[in-house]
Design a protein around this motif. Structure first.
Motif, PDB file in Angstrom:
ATOM      1  N   GLY A  39       9.259 -43.439  41.660  1.00  0.00           N
ATOM      2  CA  GLY A  39       9.260 -42.558  40.505  1.00  0.00           C
ATOM      3  C   GLY A  39       8.273 -42.953  39.427  1.00  0.00           C
ATOM      4  O   GLY A  39       8.176 -42.296  38.391  1.00  0.00           O
ATOM      5  N   LYS A  40       7.536 -44.039  39.675  1.00  0.00           N
ATOM      6  CA  LYS A  40       6.564 -44.507  38.698  1.00  0.00           C
ATOM      7  C   LYS A  40       5.164 -44.000  39.034  1.00  0.00           C
ATOM      8  O   LYS A  40       4.870 -43.707  40.203  1.00  0.00           O
ATOM      9  CB  LYS A  40       6.548 -46.038  38.655  1.00  0.00           C
ATOM     10  CG  LYS A  40       7.863 -46.664  38.205  1.00  0.00           C
ATOM     11  CD  LYS A  40       7.758 -48.182  38.151  1.00  0.00           C
ATOM     12  CE  LYS A  40       9.065 -48.809  37.692  1.00  0.00           C
ATOM     13  NZ  LYS A  40       8.952 -50.298  37.591  1.00  0.00           N
ATOM     14  N   LEU A  41       4.319 -43.910  38.024  1.00  0.00           N
ATOM     15  CA  LEU A  41       2.928 -43.508  38.230  1.00  0.00           C
ATOM     16  C   LEU A  41       2.161 -44.690  38.811  1.00  0.00           C
ATOM     17  O   LEU A  41       2.151 -45.783  38.227  1.00  0.00           O
ATOM     18  CB  LEU A  41       2.312 -43.088  36.894  1.00  0.00           C
ATOM     19  CG  LEU A  41       0.846 -42.635  36.922  1.00  0.00           C
ATOM     20  CD1 LEU A  41       0.711 -41.358  37.751  1.00  0.00           C
ATOM     21  CD2 LEU A  41       0.346 -42.407  35.488  1.00  0.00           C
ATOM     22  N   ASP A  42       1.550 -44.501  39.960  1.00  0.00           N
ATOM     23  CA  ASP A  42       0.776 -45.578  40.595  1.00  0.00           C
ATOM     24  C   ASP A  42      -0.591 -45.681  39.930  1.00  0.00           C
ATOM     25  O   ASP A  42      -1.423 -44.785  40.043  1.00  0.00           O
ATOM     26  CB  ASP A  42       0.601 -45.301  42.090  1.00  0.00           C
ATOM     27  CG  ASP A  42       1.888 -45.517  42.866  1.00  0.00           C
ATOM     28  OD1 ASP A  42       2.674 -46.393  42.470  1.00  0.00           O
ATOM     29  OD2 ASP A  42       2.118 -44.797  43.859  1.00  0.00           O
ATOM     30  N   VAL A  43      -0.810 -46.795  39.240  1.00  0.00           N
ATOM     31  CA  VAL A  43      -2.060 -47.025  38.511  1.00  0.00           C
ATOM     32  C   VAL A  43      -2.853 -48.129  39.184  1.00  0.00           C
ATOM     33  O   VAL A  43      -2.310 -49.198  39.479  1.00  0.00           O
ATOM     34  CB  VAL A  43      -1.789 -47.415  37.047  1.00  0.00           C
ATOM     35  CG1 VAL A  43      -3.098 -47.686  36.305  1.00  0.00           C
ATOM     36  CG2 VAL A  43      -1.006 -46.314  36.332  1.00  0.00           C
ATOM     37  N   ALA A  90      -3.976 -43.234  44.721  1.00  0.00           N
ATOM     38  CA  ALA A  90      -3.613 -43.603  43.350  1.00  0.00           C
ATOM     39  C   ALA A  90      -3.314 -42.363  42.511  1.00  0.00           C
ATOM     40  O   ALA A  90      -3.918 -41.306  42.693  1.00  0.00           O
ATOM     41  CB  ALA A  90      -4.742 -44.403  42.710  1.00  0.00           C
ATOM     42  N   GLY A  91      -2.383 -42.512  41.586  1.00  0.00           N
ATOM     43  CA  GLY A  91      -2.100 -41.418  40.666  1.00  0.00           C
ATOM     44  C   GLY A  91      -2.997 -41.480  39.444  1.00  0.00           C
ATOM     45  O   GLY A  91      -3.210 -40.475  38.762  1.00  0.00           O
ATOM     46  N   PHE A  92      -3.533 -42.681  39.176  1.00  0.00           N
ATOM     47  CA  PHE A  92      -4.345 -42.891  37.979  1.00  0.00           C
ATOM     48  C   PHE A  92      -5.220 -44.119  38.232  1.00  0.00           C
ATOM     49  O   PHE A  92      -4.729 -45.142  38.694  1.00  0.00           O
ATOM     50  CB  PHE A  92      -3.421 -43.144  36.782  1.00  0.00           C
ATOM     51  CG  PHE A  92      -4.096 -43.146  35.427  1.00  0.00           C
ATOM     52  CD1 PHE A  92      -4.094 -42.009  34.636  1.00  0.00           C
ATOM     53  CD2 PHE A  92      -4.702 -44.292  34.933  1.00  0.00           C
ATOM     54  CE1 PHE A  92      -4.680 -42.004  33.382  1.00  0.00           C
ATOM     55  CE2 PHE A  92      -5.304 -44.302  33.677  1.00  0.00           C
ATOM     56  CZ  PHE A  92      -5.292 -43.143  32.892  1.00  0.00           C
TER      57      PHE A  92
END
Length: 336
Positions: A39-43, A90-92
């Motif tokens: 549920g976290k943004l993968d940076v 990656a999400g970011f």
């Protein structure tokens, strides 16, 4: 900035072989960037200064991985095919273009929509090389370029970097705070559901950086000398911010050897400006610094460019290491 190392052919070939025509990690929906299973943004951060920003601002809403392992000189980094492949998921992505050629190429191949070049969030300046007296204010703005001043900004940034635009913005707490604000805004845009958290964390980090700036201003206000010698000309922004003169032994490349003429010049500068110390860094050889110090009767000490945290670092994170840098400068400059 003159590139120190050639782009990793293995990295480029790996990217091609894995077919990274990369689709964006952002679906374009109102929910923002795609999240990981937790549920976290993968940076993905390119190296430590970017990692620190992502962790401080993202907090428990992000999962941060860094491409540069502790102890690895960032400029020497060669990515493994698996690292390149994972970039596309990656999400970011947060990086600093022009510092790591192999990373720049891989990120370009990955094509992730939420990709942020930290150099576009502040103003890059041109500081001198090892043949110049770096850190002087009359030179510092000579190549000033902002990547968002025009639609052609990205091209202008590339040109500034290749021409000697200094990427070491994180060593100036004020510029680093500017970058932090930009990162906070981009994270909020990529993940609007957690925008309030990113805004709160950004404000807290900026306050810490403002306080650090205040300590540097007060601690370096009155000194016996304003000149310091360092193997790595990474401290141009810091020198300019606090009215100091950086004399780099080998320019922006800590591994390059100075010319005999430069060594002679540094010996003269040390005598004239009452320099007491030759600084070296944690991730590169100290041989040149110690040789110069021995020849001129000077001391040696560490001034950490904070490109990575290792067991040799005098501090556990960016803020602690910068505090150690301030103490080292105060001692070397004869702070009163």
């Amino acid at each position: 900035m003159n590139v120190r190392r050639p782009i990793s052919t293995a990295a480029v070939a790996g990217a091609a072989a894995l077919g990274l025509v990369a689709l964006s990690a952002c679906s374009g929906s109102s929910g923002g960037a795609e999240k990981g299973k937790d549920g976290k943004l993968d940076v993905v951060a390119s190296f430590y200064p970017m990692q620190f920003l992502a962790e401080q601002i993202g907090g428990d809403k992000v999962s941060v991985t860094t491409l540069t392992r502790p102890g690895v000189e960032p400029h020497d980094l060669e990515l493994k095919p698996r690292q390149i492949a994972d970039l596309g998921d990656a999400g970011f992505i947060l990086y600093l273009k022009g510092l790591q050629p192999a990373v720049d190429e891989a990120i370009k191949q990955a094509g992730v929509e939420n990709t942020v070049d930290a150099a576009t969030l502040t103003t890059l300046e041109t500081h001198g090389t090892h043949e110049d007296h770096t850190g002087h204010e009359d030179e510092a703005h000579a190549g000033e370029t902002h990547a968002e001043e025009s639609p052609a900004g990205e091209h202008e940034h590339d040109h500034a970097t290749e021409a000697g635009g200094d990427p070491h913005v994180w060593l100036d707490p004020v510029k680093y705070a500017e970058v932090a604000k930009g990162v906070g805004e981009r994270l909020a845009k990529a993940d609007p559901a957690n925008a309030a958290t990113y805004e709160k964390n950004t404000d807290e980090l900026v306050k810490k950086l403002d306080a650090l700036d205040g300590r540097f201003r007060a601690g370096l206000k009155n000194t016996t000398t304003r000149t310091f010698i360092t193997t790595h000309s990474a401290f141009g922004y810091l020198a300019e911010r606090y009215g100091l003169d950086q004399e780099g032994i080998s320019g922006v490349d800590p591994e390059s050897e100075p010319s005999p003429a430069r060594v002679k010049e540094l010996q003269a500068v040390a005598k004239k400006e009452k320099v007491t110390t030759v600084f070296f860094e944690t991730l590169a050889s100290d041989r040149t610094a110690r040789t110069l110090a021995k020849d001129t009767g000077l001391k040696t000490d560490v001034l950490d460019p904070l490109e990575g945290i290792t067991e040799r670092s005098k501090g556990a994170d960016y803020l602690e290491v910068m505090q150690s840098n301030l103490a080292a400068l105060q001692k070397a400059l004869g702070a009163k």
